[in-house]
Design a protein around this motif. Structure first.
Motif, PDB file in Angstrom:
ATOM      1  N   ARG A  33      66.250  -2.095 -30.118  1.00 27.06           N
ATOM      2  CA  ARG A  33      66.719  -2.855 -28.967  1.00 27.06           C
ATOM      3  C   ARG A  33      65.913  -2.504 -27.707  1.00 27.06           C
ATOM      4  NH1 ARG A  33      71.274  -5.321 -28.208  1.00 27.06           N
ATOM      5  NH2 ARG A  33      72.378  -4.249 -29.878  1.00 27.06           N
ATOM      6  N   SER A  71      66.161  -7.101 -31.294  1.00 22.34           N
ATOM      7  CA  SER A  71      67.488  -7.270 -30.723  1.00 22.34           C
ATOM      8  C   SER A  71      68.463  -7.782 -31.784  1.00 22.34           C
ATOM      9  CB  SER A  71      67.393  -8.252 -29.549  1.00 22.34           C
ATOM     10  OG  SER A  71      68.663  -8.644 -29.137  1.00 22.34           O
ATOM     11  N   ARG A  75      71.710  -5.806 -33.382  1.00 24.17           N
ATOM     12  CA  ARG A  75      73.083  -6.359 -33.400  1.00 24.17           C
ATOM     13  C   ARG A  75      73.644  -6.341 -34.819  1.00 24.17           C
ATOM     14  NH1 ARG A  75      71.046 -10.246 -30.021  1.00 24.17           N
ATOM     15  NH2 ARG A  75      70.968 -11.768 -31.714  1.00 24.17           N
ATOM     16  N   SER A  79      76.983  -4.279 -35.875  1.00 22.93           N
ATOM     17  CA  SER A  79      78.197  -4.934 -36.393  1.00 22.93           C
ATOM     18  C   SER A  79      78.612  -4.300 -37.712  1.00 22.93           C
ATOM     19  CB  SER A  79      77.935  -6.431 -36.575  1.00 22.93           C
ATOM     20  OG  SER A  79      77.037  -6.624 -37.654  1.00 22.93           O
TER      21      SER A  79
END
Lengths: 369, 369
Positions: A33, A71, A75, A79
């Motif tokens: 990220r 990115s 994510r 998650s």
């Protein structure tokens, strides 16, 4: 292709820096990220297009030689989903496939056995063999084999970054290599464990007991549910051993340290700190003696004129005592997830800077702004 | 041939590092002596045979491609005799002859005009053109043209060392380049003038007036007979400008600083320091603002929780405030003659380390001991 949107002209052609992350946990996803977020700056300041080519965890390997979206992958990981379930892959279960795809830097952040260094050590060696710089995010390979890996890498014009295994954003290893070159290190002293220092700061500033300060650090997510590795001094001992082996004497070993932690802190120390208006720090110390280097880890009371006095909460510091360059102290270095990612990025950029002339290109990094 | 006497086997063939010193004053002779004294260590730890090929001053150039005796030349200089009278030379009066003899690093320590950078700047450019790394010991070329020289050097795979123009043994420029890579520097704050800090320390610790503390520093050989460059803040302003142009914004210029020195120190500041138990420091500060970087040099009162509080006497410190790597402080760095020599040697070793794999070879520098 985000690079077309960068705001300024880069003087020289943008150079590709392809990297992969082996072991995609909290640190790996924070790095993916962070590099994604800083892509424009890296292109502008360093003339580099840093491209994430692959990631892997236990569930599989995901590779895209044209570049993954850091990115999006971060994510996905955050998650809670394994890489093996990602729709883009996995192509296989062998991280060695990174090398076939062609990478310049491998970031090794696999959970590693501290007795064998495996599997991270094997992968680091494979990376060097394949011509890739290595950035270590896990302590195992650094603890056991950093000097050896550095020699192997040097014969091929490659570098090993290890910031994240010692002080994270606090410069230690590379600082000593560059800034103490030519001098002899007589002593290293360092405050390297954020958790212990947060607890010690809480005990003094708020008059808490060790148990109370520990519980508060746990509630704040700073101390682990099982804090023994930190508060018994092992984390400091591991980091000190990495530093000492690389900078003073490769014969030193972790089992030569008998750390005294801050659990069961001697009440006499607390009282002495109170009376002298000093502060307690968990200090790792390596001193050169006639027959080798002696390593200790123990709480110490430091006075108001000692640089470690100001190292409060999660901050860290290291003091190098040298013959020709005097005493040099570096302090700072919080160690949140983004700080670690920034330290890993720093090592990645350094590896390329030192194998090409692009480091000097940062000379006017802000000029065009 | 002293290298045959070195106590340990060097793993790889010893590599020659040929250097010359242009401008052979106090700093130059201290460097020649220091490198001579450290020859065994440099061979053992870095696999380098550092050989002094030439020196020059206004009286002439002395060159020996097989190597001059640094200790002997330093003694010659320290006895007050010009290079032109040395029995080994001079071969000519043109330092450009160094390049014909073949050097890897040129140390530029010519007294330089701060408005034009000459003659050091011309010689530095010639060195780059001839394929030699440059180590600057004089502020002139660094103040006017460091970013430009670095770009020129980078296109040829060369480096510019400039430690001695800013903090001497205190790491500043190269520290920021390596250890802050990828982050943006938001602010630089620094205590960079040893003379002013010695005077301020004397004023506080011994209750002296500025005049008294200055006179004592002059008696001790710390302050110059004409101390205006130091105590009026110009030395700090020059060093801050070098740092700021290289690391934050190349458009910054010395004439954009209006330094307030410690001469005629505002009595209100001294009183505030007394009441708050703070300490006065001469601080150079560069802050990034919307329309550029603002540079100031002025005395400040710092409290006991500020890292600059502990920077007493001739010590120095720099604090970099960054976005991604937090605040990092480096402190230390006395600036006696040998400290400067050690800082120059450090830059010489770094230039070679970064253009060859030999830096990592320091990983086990103590192993064989």
């Amino acid at each position: 292709m985000r690079l077309t949107a960068r705001p300024v002209a880069v003087r020289e052609a943008v150079k590709l820096l392809r990297y992969a992350i082996a072991g995609f946990g909290n640190v790996g996803s924070a790095l993916a990220r962070h590099v994604h977020d800083r892509a424009d700056r890296i292109a502008r300041s360093y003339g580099l297009d840093v491209r994430l080519i692959g990631v892997c965890d236990r569930s599989g390997v995901l590779i895209d030689p044209s570049g993954l979206d850091g990115s999006e992958i971060a994510r996905w990981r955050e998650s809670g989903r394994p890489i093996g379930d990602h729709p883009g892959g996995p192509s296989s279960c062998e991280p060695e496939e990174f090398f076939a795809a062609g990478i310049d830097v491998l970031v090794v952040s696999l959970p590693t056995d501290r007795h064998t260094g495996m599997p991270g050590l094997k992968l680091a060696r494979a990376a060097i063999g394949a011509g890739a710089h290595v950035v270590l995010a896990d302590k195992g390979p650094a603890l056991l084999a950093l000097p050896e890996l550095e020699r192997e890498a040097a014969t091929r014009g490659l570098t090993i970054g290890a910031s994240a295994t010692v002080g994270s954003s606090l410069p230690t290893l590379s600082f000593a290599r560059r800034e103490l070159a030519g001098a002899e290190i007589v002593e290293i002293a360092a405050v390297l464990n954020g958790t212990s220092n947060v607890i010690l700061t809480g005990m003094r500033a708020e008059g808490k007991s060790f148990r109370e300060a520990l519980a508060e650090a746990q509630r704040a997510g700073i101390a682990e549910p099982d804090p023994s590795y930190d508060v018994e001094g092992w984390d400091t001992a591991v980091k000190l051993t990495i530093l000492t082996r690389a900078l003073m004497d490769e014969r030193c070993r972790l089992d030569g340290v008998n750390p005294v932690g801050i659990d069961g802190l001697d009440p006499e120390i607390v009282e002495r700190a109170r009376v002298t208006k000093g502060r307690v720090r968990l200090v790792g110390r390596s001193i050169r003696e006639d027959d080798g280097v002696r390593m200790t880890v123990a709480p110490e009371v430091v006075g108001a004129e000692d640089a470690f006095y100001l190292v409060e909460g999660p901050r860290k510091a290291v003091r190098f005592r040298t013959d020709d360059l005097g005493d040099l102290v570096v302090s700072g270095g919080a160690s949140g997830r983004r700080d670690v990612a920034a330290a890993l990025l720093r090592d990645m950029l350094a590896s390329v800077a030192c194998s090409s002339p692009s480091n000097a290109a940062t000379g006017d990094r802000r000029r065009d702004r």
